[in-house]
Scaffold this motif. Structure first.
Motif, PDB file in Angstrom:
ATOM      1  N   LYS A  49     -17.982  28.409 102.540  1.00 25.38           N
ATOM      2  CA  LYS A  49     -18.289  29.439 103.039  1.00 25.38           C
ATOM      3  C   LYS A  49     -17.424  30.136 104.167  1.00 25.38           C
ATOM      4  O   LYS A  49     -16.202  31.037 104.490  1.00 25.38           O
ATOM      5  CB  LYS A  49     -19.293  30.185 103.324  1.00 25.38           C
ATOM      6  CG  LYS A  49     -19.638  31.530 104.068  1.00 25.38           C
ATOM      7  CD  LYS A  49     -21.013  32.034 103.947  1.00 25.38           C
ATOM      8  CE  LYS A  49     -21.289  33.159 104.596  1.00 25.38           C
ATOM      9  NZ  LYS A  49     -22.756  33.687 105.246  1.00 25.38           N
ATOM     10  N   LYS A  88     -13.581  30.232 102.705  1.00 25.77           N
ATOM     11  CA  LYS A  88     -13.753  30.201 101.420  1.00 25.77           C
ATOM     12  C   LYS A  88     -13.598  30.221  99.808  1.00 25.77           C
ATOM     13  O   LYS A  88     -12.119  30.290  99.378  1.00 25.77           O
ATOM     14  CB  LYS A  88     -12.330  32.025 102.186  1.00 25.77           C
ATOM     15  CG  LYS A  88     -12.664  32.914 102.886  1.00 25.77           C
ATOM     16  CD  LYS A  88     -11.320  33.975 102.899  1.00 25.77           C
ATOM     17  CE  LYS A  88     -12.545  34.608 104.270  1.00 25.77           C
ATOM     18  NZ  LYS A  88     -11.681  35.791 104.548  1.00 25.77           N
ATOM     19  N   PRO A 114     -14.750  28.862  96.516  1.00 27.18           N
ATOM     20  CA  PRO A 114     -15.437  29.315  95.699  1.00 27.18           C
ATOM     21  C   PRO A 114     -16.322  28.403  95.214  1.00 27.18           C
ATOM     22  O   PRO A 114     -16.476  26.821  94.847  1.00 27.18           O
ATOM     23  CB  PRO A 114     -15.071  29.216  94.349  1.00 27.18           C
ATOM     24  CG  PRO A 114     -13.819  29.701  94.487  1.00 27.18           C
ATOM     25  CD  PRO A 114     -13.761  28.913  96.147  1.00 27.18           C
ATOM     26  N   ARG A 115     -18.002  27.749  95.347  1.00 25.02           N
ATOM     27  CA  ARG A 115     -18.774  27.634  94.644  1.00 25.02           C
ATOM     28  C   ARG A 115     -18.754  26.507  93.978  1.00 25.02           C
ATOM     29  O   ARG A 115     -19.103  24.976  93.928  1.00 25.02           O
ATOM     30  CB  ARG A 115     -20.553  27.788  95.140  1.00 25.02           C
ATOM     31  CG  ARG A 115     -20.922  28.118  96.273  1.00 25.02           C
ATOM     32  CD  ARG A 115     -22.366  27.850  96.254  1.00 25.02           C
ATOM     33  NE  ARG A 115     -22.737  28.773  97.210  1.00 25.02           N
ATOM     34  CZ  ARG A 115     -24.339  28.910  97.729  1.00 25.02           C
ATOM     35  NH1 ARG A 115     -25.310  28.485  96.801  1.00 25.02           N
ATOM     36  NH2 ARG A 115     -24.643  28.884  99.073  1.00 25.02           N
TER      37      ARG A 115
END
Length: 279
Positions: free
Chosen positions: A211, A214, A216-217
């Motif tokens: 997070k 930035k 993405p998981r």
């Protein structure tokens, strides 16, 4: 424009080596300087008397021929690159005198592994350093960034940020369909009864880092085991060519004595690495 400083301590060059260097040059938009390191300790000995002069001359002539052959091959494949000959025991001064601070260094492993001069440079490294074998890449430089945002001596995760920034720039659009960051969850044997809690803690920490940068998981993957073994297994199973790892302020040699993941991977003959020094 950056410059790649490529050191070869073995007077052998393969097509796979040229392919890797070409891909590095393209992805990093770099010029190239080659260093052929061929220090011969045998010629330094005082016992090398007149009786052995003919042998000495013959050996040195053979080396000169070999250097000329390798240099010719390099010039054929990379006509715009520069080739320097390093005859000192250690090649670090030659490279550091020519290189800018931000220039990546590249060590091509000899067929017998890293030399003492290579180890000496790695232990004092303060720059982005690629350590490459002479074996072929399977997937045109497919890379994974190993992150571990748990270190007390890196509370701001600067090392992992370095890895993320590198891997994001390195990966092509097609590669971004697959995870490009990897975290190893290691459960100590004595803590196995707390396995679920430890795994949850690891994932919360890693997703918190994602997070922050930035990321993405779905670009992060997890694996289990001791870090060095788990990384090598993941690399083999997923046809990964290059592992990116962050190096913090203490030297790689200090970590070596402590049995670090980086040190274990450095000693693995076929693992291609990029070590990213934290500013």
């Amino acid at each position: 424009m950056t410059t790649l400083h490529i050191v070869m301590s073995d007077l052998e060059v393969t097509h796979a080596t040229f392919t890797k260097v070409s891909l590095l040059q393209k992805r990093l938009s770099a010029n190239i300087v080659w260093y052929l390191h061929h220090h011969q300790r045998f010629f330094d000995r005082y016992y090398f008397s007149h009786e052995l002069a003919d042998i000495s001359n013959s050996l040195q002539a053979n080396h000169a021929d070999k250097i000329a052959q390798v240099k010719s091959k390099i010039n054929k494949h990379f006509p715009a690159s520069k080739v320097e000959i390093c005859q000192d025991k250690y090649w670090s001064k030659n490279v550091n005198d020519n290189a800018e601070t931000e220039d990546p260094r590249v060590i091509i492993r000899s067929t017998s592994g890293l030399t003492s001069a290579d180890h000496q440079y790695i232990s004092h490294n303060k720059h982005t350093l690629f350590i490459l074998s002479q074996q072929k890449w399977l997937a045109d430089g497919k890379a994974i960034g190993a992150i571990d945002p748990f270190h007390e001596d890196d509370s701001e995760n600067k090392s992992d940020v370095q890895v993320f920034n590198f891997i994001r720039q390195w990966c092509s659009v097609s590669e971004k369909k697959e995870p490009f960051l990897l975290h190893v969850i290691h459960i100590p044997p004595l803590a196995i009864e707390y396995e679920k809690q430890i795994e949850t803690l690891h994932k919360e920490q890693v997703y918190g880092f994602a997070k922050k940068v930035k990321c993405p998981r779905d670009m992060i993957n997890f694996t289990r085991g001791t870090p060095e073994h788990a990384l090598l297994t993941y690399v083999d199973d997923n046809k990964i060519d290059l592992i990116a790892l962050g190096c913090r302020e203490h030297s790689v040699f200090d970590k070596w004595l402590n049995g670090s993941t980086i040190s274990a991977l450095i000693t693995h003959q076929n693992a291609d690495l990029v070590l990213l020094k934290t500013p």
